[in-house]
Design an enzyme around this catalytic site. Sequence first.
Site, PDB file in Angstrom:
ATOM      1  N   GLU A 110       0.790  -1.224   0.000  1.00 13.59           N
ATOM      2  CA  GLU A 110       0.000   0.000   0.000  1.00 13.59           C
ATOM      3  C   GLU A 110       0.822   1.273   0.000  1.00 13.59           C
ATOM      4  OE1 GLU A 110       0.383  -1.495   4.330  1.00 13.59           O
ATOM      5  OE2 GLU A 110       0.118  -2.366   2.353  1.00 13.59           O
TER       6      GLU A 110
ATOM      7  N   HIS B 235      -8.335  -3.839  -1.295  1.00  6.83           N
ATOM      8  CA  HIS B 235      -7.589  -3.923  -0.036  1.00  6.83           C
ATOM      9  C   HIS B 235      -6.541  -2.811   0.040  1.00  6.83           C
ATOM     10  CE1 HIS B 235      -5.818  -6.077   3.434  1.00  6.83           C
ATOM     11  NE2 HIS B 235      -4.675  -5.608   2.967  1.00  6.83           N
ATOM     12  N   GLU B 236      -5.777  -2.647  -1.025  1.00  4.44           N
ATOM     13  CA  GLU B 236      -4.713  -1.634  -0.988  1.00  4.44           C
ATOM     14  C   GLU B 236      -5.300  -0.223  -0.955  1.00  4.44           C
ATOM     15  OE1 GLU B 236      -2.055  -2.921  -0.221  1.00  4.44           O
ATOM     16  OE2 GLU B 236      -2.498  -4.969  -0.864  1.00  4.44           O
TER      17      GLU B 236
ATOM     18  N   HIS C 204      -6.223   0.696   2.552  1.00  2.00           N
ATOM     19  CA  HIS C 204      -5.083   1.086   3.380  1.00  2.00           C
ATOM     20  C   HIS C 204      -4.864   2.599   3.379  1.00  2.00           C
ATOM     21  CE1 HIS C 204      -3.089  -2.232   5.261  1.00  2.00           C
ATOM     22  NE2 HIS C 204      -3.014  -2.952   4.157  1.00  2.00           N
TER      23      HIS C 204
ATOM     24  N   GLU D 212      -4.168  -4.233   9.382  1.00  4.60           N
ATOM     25  CA  GLU D 212      -4.665  -5.226   8.429  1.00  4.60           C
ATOM     26  C   GLU D 212      -6.095  -5.697   8.720  1.00  4.60           C
ATOM     27  OE1 GLU D 212      -3.398  -5.541   5.738  1.00  4.60           O
ATOM     28  OE2 GLU D 212      -1.306  -4.977   5.980  1.00  4.60           O
TER      29      GLU D 212
ATOM     30  N   ASP E 174       9.033 -10.297  10.244  1.00  6.31           N
ATOM     31  CA  ASP E 174       8.755 -11.096   9.044  1.00  6.31           C
ATOM     32  C   ASP E 174       8.369 -12.526   9.409  1.00  6.31           C
ATOM     33  OD1 ASP E 174       8.992  -9.451   6.757  1.00  6.31           O
ATOM     34  OD2 ASP E 174      11.171  -9.464   6.908  1.00  6.31           O
TER      35      ASP E 174
ATOM     36  N   TYR F   8      -4.750 -10.200   9.648  1.00  3.80           N
ATOM     37  CA  TYR F   8      -5.760  -9.855   8.653  1.00  3.80           C
ATOM     38  C   TYR F   8      -7.119 -10.451   9.033  1.00  3.80           C
ATOM     39  CZ  TYR F   8      -1.772  -8.824   5.515  1.00  3.80           C
ATOM     40  OH  TYR F   8      -0.625  -8.317   4.945  1.00  3.80           O
TER      41      TYR F   8
END
Length: 615
Positions: free
Chosen positions: A273, A297-298, A301, A320, A377, A385
């Site tokens: 995003e 979705h993006e 954001h 998220e 990560d 999400y």
Amino acid sequence: MGRVDSSSLSSPDKVITTNIKLTWAVDFAEKTIKGTAVLDIKTLEDSVTHLVLDTSNLTIHSVQDFETGQKLQFQLKETVKPYGQPLEIKLPLNTQKRGSVAQIAIEYVTSPDASALAWMAPEQTSGKKHPYLYSQCQPIHARSIMPCQDTPAVKVTYQANVTVPQELTALMSATRMGNELSPTDATQRVYKFEQNVPIPSYLFAVVVGALDSRQIGPRSSVWSEADIVEDAAMEFEDTEKMIAAAESIAGEYIWGHYDLLVLPPSFPFGGMENPCLTFVTPTLLAGDKSLANVIAHEIAHSWTGNFVTNLNWEHFWLNEGHTVYLERKIIAKLTDEKTRHFQAIGGWKDLINSVKTFGETHKFTQLIPPLEGSDPDDAFSSIPYEKGHTLLFYLETLVGGSEEMDGYLKHYVKKFAFKSITTDEWKDCFLSYFKNKVSADILDSIDWDAWFTKPGMPPVKPQYNTILADACTNLSDRWSKASEDDLKSFNSDDIADFSAMQKKEFLEQLLHKRATLPESHLLAMDENYQFSASKNSEIKFRWLKLQINSKHEPAIEPALDFVSRQGRMKFVRPLYRALYAFDKAKDKAVNNFKEQRKFMHPISSNMVAKDLHLD
């Protein structure tokens, strides 16, 4: 502020950055970015002697007071894995008092192994003529391209001048301010950018390549290599409708333009995003807009994540979970509520898969996972999400429905605009908003601790409308129970009225049931439904995974081809894990990865190496 982010070695509680000006020269031969970062800083306490910044594999040449030219003492401290090396800079005496400001100029060069950067040789691109560079800074990789306070707790504006070979185009997560030939080298071109909305470091982004563009709306263009730009323009032509739908729910879009960049296949995520320039994977190019929910979705954001941001990565669900919730509301406005519920059902299955992968008692399955000492990560999965979305959907059922939550979303975005927040701040905002709208008994019934800190699946599963899922369930039940004689009862009419989402759900249900189908069933399924020929990457991925799980040897080579052609971690990691678990595919998977690793983005190659027990 206090130390608020265990993933950062910087000290924004003492000195905070407010703006960064970058002067970069991109060197494809050396695979480095050389340049200067000028940081506008403000001291927050008295007697602060040092500014501490995050770095990772940077070579620091000099540090000085930008205004006076005074050279400043600096030291790169010892590496702290996985967070990099703190850069400690002695502040000028006049900057050591509370409220004082300064500009600190740092001349540096990145490493060829910078974790945020993917350098691609010409033969790795579609055009085969020019090299390509793109970045991925989330969650803690911005420190590998610039010294900064690499935490979402700090938001800055930025300007950049980026010098690249003159035949290439540079783009950033900012407004384009024009370009010109370099005054000192006619083979180079300088691109200028400004981002006037404060953003966290993980939203810094750069791409350099032989790029073409097409306008797809009044405030949107799509960028890509020339050979796919027309396909991309068609695929994403509904972008403006999605932005308008999002504005009707969450308020005005404040970022000016909204462009899309379709990256080379090695990009490790579905989308990123980056403000003003969303990065997306070419695996979304299905030819029928069936994967455009990723764009929704993006876009979402732009409000939840970029405008209102999690304070640190333990509160990642604030970014998220809200974005998935808003994404599905956008899709519902363009389709219907049944589709929103159907997507939520699919998300619940993704959540089950992530919990199973980690183990239902693993700390990373908590909505607020403790990350002290962990690489963010490593915690990445669908949990923030989908567990986050499930909480919000559950709250929707308690407070009166979707429209009531729309009102709350607008209030939430307005209250915390430009800020980075914690879950407690979000919770207080939620309870305050609904205090006089919902009975105290209902609000008191919410088991916040179970939602936030208990590992595993959520304490409550909302009741979703299953009308679109029922047909998928019925068909998957038939296949999982079918005998050899029953195979003649299946034909292409079974899925003639299925949407792409329903085909994906049908396969997902077979995977969820841990179905291992005989070869005869897999051959009959493909003959009738033509899944092997699908251009939809979500369908193709699940079809390959079903075959590999069923120990179907003819699927090994197509699966290896699929993980080699694109680097999206959502697909690559589960398929590599499935191949590794198949005795006849294990060695081939490992050898394939070793051959392909040099073509992968550093983030995805490192994660797959862990999946294959190589690192």
